[in-house]
Design an enzyme around this catalytic site. Structure first.
Site: not given
Length: 422
Positions: A29-31, A57, A102
């Site tokens: 996951g990007t977060d 995303q 990010k």
């Protein structure tokens, strides 16, 4: 939901499978991705293979989706290049894991590395900036440190922050904090009450690292406000990201070192800040000296940052390949010291240890194995080659070379026959 247990779980999976694969791509996951990438960059010691994080995303089922391109690009880099770092691949760019952030919650270009250039780009081809790729000149087997200390946190300075807030944050069980300050590491130097709280915490052994709230730039102690924090025992974090500083605090505290040594380690910048070269015109000179076994005089061709892994001939063979094939043990030692990769493959899939086996250079095989080289699982193709080998007269030296490299003589060929059968 990612946490330190998740970091350790990922690290252990890679450790368990390290000898089975040439590289690793991890979907994440990007977060929280920058936190995980930063943590693993410190947890992995003597990493010799590519470990690439990527994600997307937008959901995979949407028509406009970046996940497919990100996954394909990460696989291409991991399959074609040995970049022995924990990295993040997104939107055509490969970043050092402990240097990226990010920066956008919606755009496909969600990640950036404000204070360090990207390691590679994928456009019409893969362009690797070998000057920037980290090389470790300490030979040893890949290991993972999983003793992370969870009692760390982030405290952001803001106008009007109260002494009670800072005092409460610094109380046990907290053992390390990232102090986010203004500009180039500045705080309210007129607030003697805040400085006193920081100084008392530092004296208790709490590690406090100063990171800037700004996207670009670094912490310096040339201003009076920054100097006041330094005098209070706060460690300048240079241009480390908050994510990297937090992960490094957890890692350093887990090493169980004296406080002074921990402070020195946290004051160092992130791994891999090395200037270097990637001039292909040096290839022939590297190769020529390697074949001859010459070490004296190499210094003028290899200065700090010189990367022997990007010097390849038309077959993709590096100086280490040639030195292993020719039995030049001192040259092999020198190249390993200079950061030559033991896992790099030529266009035929041959690694340095394969050349050492072919040349029956037992001492070099032992040297490579000690540095972390391995054959991986013994396949039926290897078993077939061993079965053919034992049918030849005088095969014992070659068998010994295979054995030293880690071949399993109990694995059978396509007919389940082992070398002992033959």
């Amino acid at each position: 939901d990612m946490d330190m247990k998740g970091w350790i779980a990922i690290a252990n999976i890679i450790k368990e499978n390290y000898e089975k694969y040439s590289g690793f791509v991890i979907l994440h996951g990007t977060d929280t991705l920058p936190y995980t990438a930063s943590a693993l960059s410190f947890m992995f010691e003597n990493l010799g293979k590519s470990v690439i994080f990527t994600g997307s995303q937008s959901p995979i089922n949407e028509h406009l989706n970046d996940g497919r391109d990100n996954l394909f690009g990460a696989l291409m880099i991991a399959g074609h290049h040995v970049i022995p770092e924990v990295t993040v691949y997104f939107h055509g760019k490969l970043y050092r894991g402990n240097r990226c952030l990010k920066v956008d919650s919606r755009s496909f270009g969600a990640f950036d590395s404000p204070n360090f250039s990207e390691l590679a780009k994928v456009e019409s081809g893969i362009e690797v900036e070998w000057d920037e790729v980290f090389r470790c000149n300490v030979s040893g087997k890949f290991t993972v440190r999983t003793n992370l200390v969870p009692h760390v946190g982030v405290l952001r300075i803001f106008p009007g922050i109260t002494t009670a807030t800072v005092r409460a944050f610094l109380q046990p069980p907290i053992r390390g904090i990232v102090l986010e300050t203004y500009g180039s590491g500045n705080g309210p130097d007129s607030r003697k009450d805040l400085l006193q709280e920081l100084m008392e915490a530092s004296k208790r052994g709490v590690l406090i690292v100063n990171c800037t709230q700004c996207l670009h730039g670094q912490v310096v102690d040339s201003y009076a406000t920054g100097k006041a924090l330094l005098d209070a025992g706060v460690i300048p974090g240079s241009d480390m990201t908050t994510e990297a500083a937090l992960a490094k605090l957890s890692y350093v505290l887990g090493l169980d070192l004296p406080v002074r040594k921990q402070q020195q380690m946290d004051g160092n910048t992130c791994l891999g800040l090395i200037d270097g070269w990637s001039h292909m015109s040096w290839v022939n000179r590297w190769m020529g000296h390697t074949c001859l076994g010459l070490i004296d005089g190499w210094e003028h061709m290899s200065w700090p940052g010189g990367n022997p892994n990007c010097a390849t001939d038309h077959d993709g063979r590096t100086p280490l390949h040639i030195a292993c094939l020719e039995g030049q043990e001192e040259v092999v030692k020198y190249l390993l010291y200079r950061g030559a990769s033991i896992h790099v493959q030529d266009i035929y899939g041959q690694r340095p240890i394969d050349d050492a086996i072919g040349g029956r250079h037992d001492d070099i095989i032992r040297l490579l194995v000690e540095a972390g080289a391995h054959l991986g699982p013994t396949t039926m193709d290897i078993a077939r080659e061993l079965c053919s080998l034992v049918a030849e007269p005088g095969c014992v030296p070659r068998l010994r070379a295979w054995y030293l490299a880690g071949a399993d003589f109990n694995v059978g060929d396509y007919d389940k026959r082992t070398p002992l059968h033959v």
